[in-house]
Motif scaffolding. Structure first.
Motif, PDB file in Angstrom:
ATOM      1  N   GLU A 103       0.689  -1.210  -0.081  1.00 50.47           N
ATOM      2  CA  GLU A 103       0.089   0.111   0.063  1.00 50.47           C
ATOM      3  C   GLU A 103       0.930   1.120  -0.026  1.00 50.47           C
ATOM      4  N   ASP A 104       0.824   2.096  -0.997  1.00 52.58           N
ATOM      5  CA  ASP A 104       1.438   3.368  -1.126  1.00 52.58           C
ATOM      6  C   ASP A 104       2.875   3.408  -0.942  1.00 52.58           C
ATOM      7  N   LEU A 105       3.441   2.504  -1.796  1.00 55.62           N
ATOM      8  CA  LEU A 105       4.862   2.518  -1.782  1.00 55.62           C
ATOM      9  C   LEU A 105       5.769   2.962  -2.771  1.00 55.62           C
ATOM     10  N   ASP A 106       5.121   3.552  -3.743  1.00 52.89           N
ATOM     11  CA  ASP A 106       5.835   4.308  -4.866  1.00 52.89           C
ATOM     12  C   ASP A 106       6.419   5.494  -4.515  1.00 52.89           C
ATOM     13  N   THR A 107       7.536   5.548  -3.870  1.00 51.68           N
ATOM     14  CA  THR A 107       7.999   6.781  -3.033  1.00 51.68           C
ATOM     15  C   THR A 107       9.175   6.437  -2.417  1.00 51.68           C
ATOM     16  N   HIS A 108      10.413   7.528  -2.540  1.00 50.81           N
ATOM     17  CA  HIS A 108      11.742   7.138  -1.986  1.00 50.81           C
ATOM     18  C   HIS A 108      11.270   7.519  -0.455  1.00 50.81           C
ATOM     19  N   ASP A 109      10.203   8.008  -0.064  1.00 54.93           N
ATOM     20  CA  ASP A 109      10.087   8.323   1.492  1.00 54.93           C
ATOM     21  C   ASP A 109       9.859   7.000   2.159  1.00 54.93           C
ATOM     22  N   LEU A 110       9.814   6.028   1.811  1.00 58.07           N
ATOM     23  CA  LEU A 110      10.239   4.626   2.516  1.00 58.07           C
ATOM     24  C   LEU A 110      11.033   4.577   3.610  1.00 58.07           C
ATOM     25  N   GLY A 111      12.153   5.615   3.299  1.00 57.99           N
ATOM     26  CA  GLY A 111      13.309   5.717   4.244  1.00 57.99           C
ATOM     27  C   GLY A 111      12.695   6.272   5.535  1.00 57.99           C
ATOM     28  N   LEU A 141      12.520   0.163  -1.966  1.00 60.25           N
ATOM     29  CA  LEU A 141      13.251   1.345  -2.105  1.00 60.25           C
ATOM     30  C   LEU A 141      14.527   1.155  -3.254  1.00 60.25           C
ATOM     31  N   MET A 142      15.170  -0.232  -2.978  1.00 58.25           N
ATOM     32  CA  MET A 142      16.081  -0.223  -3.893  1.00 58.25           C
ATOM     33  C   MET A 142      15.489  -0.343  -5.515  1.00 58.25           C
ATOM     34  N   ARG A 143      14.406  -0.832  -5.669  1.00 55.37           N
ATOM     35  CA  ARG A 143      13.664  -0.695  -7.144  1.00 55.37           C
ATOM     36  C   ARG A 143      13.768   0.354  -7.732  1.00 55.37           C
ATOM     37  N   ARG A 144      13.826   1.540  -6.871  1.00 61.86           N
ATOM     38  CA  ARG A 144      13.745   2.841  -7.476  1.00 61.86           C
ATOM     39  C   ARG A 144      15.025   3.442  -7.912  1.00 61.86           C
ATOM     40  N   PHE A 145      16.294   2.467  -7.574  1.00 58.56           N
ATOM     41  CA  PHE A 145      17.579   2.961  -7.932  1.00 58.56           C
ATOM     42  C   PHE A 145      17.693   2.833  -9.387  1.00 58.56           C
ATOM     43  N   LEU A 146      18.161   3.953 -10.107  1.00 51.84           N
ATOM     44  CA  LEU A 146      18.363   3.894 -11.457  1.00 51.84           C
ATOM     45  C   LEU A 146      19.910   3.763 -11.795  1.00 51.84           C
ATOM     46  N   PRO A 147      20.534   2.824 -12.101  1.00 50.36           N
ATOM     47  CA  PRO A 147      21.906   2.505 -12.242  1.00 50.36           C
ATOM     48  C   PRO A 147      22.390   3.476 -13.197  1.00 50.36           C
ATOM     49  N   ASN A 174      16.447   9.510   3.466  1.00 46.05           N
ATOM     50  CA  ASN A 174      16.055   8.238   3.061  1.00 46.05           C
ATOM     51  C   ASN A 174      17.214   7.010   3.028  1.00 46.05           C
ATOM     52  N   MET A 175      18.251   7.581   2.699  1.00 46.98           N
ATOM     53  CA  MET A 175      19.228   6.388   2.493  1.00 46.98           C
ATOM     54  C   MET A 175      19.830   5.787   3.714  1.00 46.98           C
ATOM     55  N   PRO A 176      19.627   6.436   4.881  1.00 47.57           N
ATOM     56  CA  PRO A 176      19.912   5.667   6.057  1.00 47.57           C
ATOM     57  C   PRO A 176      19.211   4.238   6.218  1.00 47.57           C
ATOM     58  N   LEU A 177      17.943   4.123   5.646  1.00 46.03           N
ATOM     59  CA  LEU A 177      17.228   2.715   5.592  1.00 46.03           C
ATOM     60  C   LEU A 177      17.990   1.899   4.927  1.00 46.03           C
ATOM     61  N   LEU A 178      18.805   2.285   3.472  1.00 47.89           N
ATOM     62  CA  LEU A 178      19.507   1.386   2.859  1.00 47.89           C
ATOM     63  C   LEU A 178      20.803   0.978   3.393  1.00 47.89           C
ATOM     64  N   THR A 179      21.416   1.986   4.395  1.00 51.06           N
ATOM     65  CA  THR A 179      22.743   1.741   5.104  1.00 51.06           C
ATOM     66  C   THR A 179      22.371   0.651   6.331  1.00 51.06           C
ATOM     67  N   TRP A 180      21.102   0.830   6.711  1.00 54.33           N
ATOM     68  CA  TRP A 180      20.686  -0.340   8.017  1.00 54.33           C
ATOM     69  C   TRP A 180      20.749  -1.517   7.453  1.00 54.33           C
ATOM     70  N   ALA A 181      19.907  -1.830   6.055  1.00 52.72           N
ATOM     71  CA  ALA A 181      19.879  -2.906   5.418  1.00 52.72           C
ATOM     72  C   ALA A 181      21.069  -3.619   5.123  1.00 52.72           C
ATOM     73  N   ALA A 182      22.229  -2.511   4.639  1.00 53.46           N
ATOM     74  CA  ALA A 182      23.410  -3.196   4.205  1.00 53.46           C
ATOM     75  C   ALA A 182      23.880  -3.973   5.360  1.00 53.46           C
ATOM     76  N   ARG A 183      24.015  -3.347   6.572  1.00 54.12           N
ATOM     77  CA  ARG A 183      24.560  -4.009   7.770  1.00 54.12           C
ATOM     78  C   ARG A 183      23.765  -5.232   8.271  1.00 54.12           C
ATOM     79  N   GLU A 184      22.629  -5.063   8.096  1.00 57.84           N
ATOM     80  CA  GLU A 184      21.667  -6.182   8.481  1.00 57.84           C
ATOM     81  C   GLU A 184      22.039  -7.478   7.504  1.00 57.84           C
TER      82      GLU A 184
END
Length: 391
Positions: A103-111, A141-147, A174-184
């Motif tokens: 529900e309502d996930l099409d945003t970088h604000d997932l972070g 959130l990673m799906r929104r990354f444009l390589p 919003n990037m700290p969520l990805l940093t946390w996921a990298a550690r986890e």
């Protein structure tokens, strides 16, 4: 034995915290499992989030709902009171449902959403369901990354041509969520996305004079940087105050994550520009193009975000720590003295006189959920310098 009196600033901070806690405690009883709207009405009361697009009134939608449980987690850390932990835990479960149901996930604000709502209880309580929800959100959130461009797209469906290749300065938070996921997880792709995205913002969203664009566009296929603009600032070439505050805090947080000294320098640059363009009382107008004597609205939420960023910068930049801490203390004292309700009963908000989106005439001179959260985080940082933020 006579105890040594606390410094006046510490006593003032503790009094400000007590007023905030009284409001949060009352709001927990008022809102229950529902979510307040983004901003107050007439500076006083938060209505429930309105029904929209198939969502019921008070439903968990939009980018700001996590600031409410984020305040509850800080309140619990300050007091140990079950009422705050239980309310925040119920919201964590609802955020798990939100990501599970898509529900309502099409945003970088997932972070923003999952760092406060789910990373916090994962760390504080060892909540495995919250951890799983946050990891699921990081995957979305990673799906929104444009390589090709090296950026995380901010808004909209990835097929939306109007939003394709666009990011905003808020995305730094919003990037700290990805940093946390990298550690986890140990997955290096999360950390690589953070490093590339933050470097692109440093190179293009930060201007040579130290100000920032709100938003910037890249060609999503070739990766070519295209142009800067604004969505919520006064002009494309002005400096939206809240965006500049996101720059101070966001570049500092991402320096802590990556160790990139250029990001620390970017945070310093944003801070210097922000401080140089403040009015006499230290609380910014909604856009930094306005100065003392203007009748433009203030944005206290930008001040609160900047305080958090300055405290973070002080911890990371010991050579200049005293300067950053003094500036943070000065702005926070002004917020507590002149921008917070005199009595908790006066408003559902704990910080008044914020601006959401002036060009669209939304939330002008109101309390805001993010202003409330960052004001409490700023007070927590002032009172408990060893506190570990959720970002």
């Amino acid at each position: 034995m006579t105890s040594t009196p606390l410094p006046a600033r510490t006593l003032e901070t503790e009094r400000a915290i007590a007023r905030v806690l009284a409001t949060v405690r009352r709001n927990v009883g008022s809102f229950g499992a529902a979510y307040p709207d983004d901003t107050t009405t007439d500076g006083a009361r938060y209505p429930l989030r309105p029904a929209a697009n198939g969502f019921a009134e008070g439903a968990n939608r939009g980018w700001t709902t996590s600031f409410w449980p984020g305040m509850q987690w800080i309140a619990w850390e300050l007091t140990g009171e079950d009422v705050f932990r239980d309310a925040a835990s119920a919201h964590a479960a609802d955020f798990g449902r939100r990501v599970h149901d898509g529900e309502d996930l099409d945003t970088h604000d997932l972070g923003f959403l999952y760092s406060l709502a789910c990373v916090a209880p994962s760390r504080l309580l060892g909540d495995s369901a919250a951890r799983a929800a946050a990891l699921d959100a990081a995957g979305h959130l990673m799906r929104r990354f444009l390589p090709s461009a090296g950026i995380v797209q901010a808004w909209g469906d990835l097929a939306d041509a109007a939003q394709r290749g666009r990011t905003i300065i808020d995305s730094l938070m919003n990037m700290p969520l990805l940093t946390w996921a990298a550690r986890e997880t140990g997955d290096p792709l999360f950390a690589e996305a953070v490093a590339r995205h933050t470097d692109q913002l440093r190179r293009h969203i930060l201007r040579p004079d130290g100000s920032t664009f709100h938003t910037f566009y890249w060609d999503a296929e070739t990766g070519e940087p295209l142009r800067g603009a604004t969505e919520q600032g006064a002009f494309d070439d002005s400096c939206w105050a809240r965006g500049q505050a996101w720059g101070i805090y966001g570049f500092a947080l991402n320096h802590r994550a990556t160790g990139d000294p250029a990001l620390l320098a970017a945070s310093r640059t944003c801070a210097e520009y922000f401080l140089a363009h403040l009015p006499a009382d230290g609380v910014p107008y909604w856009d930094l193009v306005y100065t003392d004597g203007s009748d433009a609205p203030r944005d206290s939420s930008a001040g609160a975000i900047a305080v958090c960023g300055l405290y973070e910068l002080a911890a990371l930049d010991p050579a200049h720590a005293a300067r950053w801490r003094e500036a943070a203390d000065r702005i926070l004292a002004s917020l507590a003295e002149d921008y917070a309700p005199a009595q908790p009963a006066d408003s559902d908000a704990v910080l008044l006189h914020s601006v959401y989106d002036l060009p669209k005439d939304v939330g002008i001179d109101e309390g805001t959920l993010w202003g409330d959260y960052f004001y409490l985080e700023a007070l927590m940082r002032a009172a408990r310098p060893d506190w570990r933020p959720y970002w």
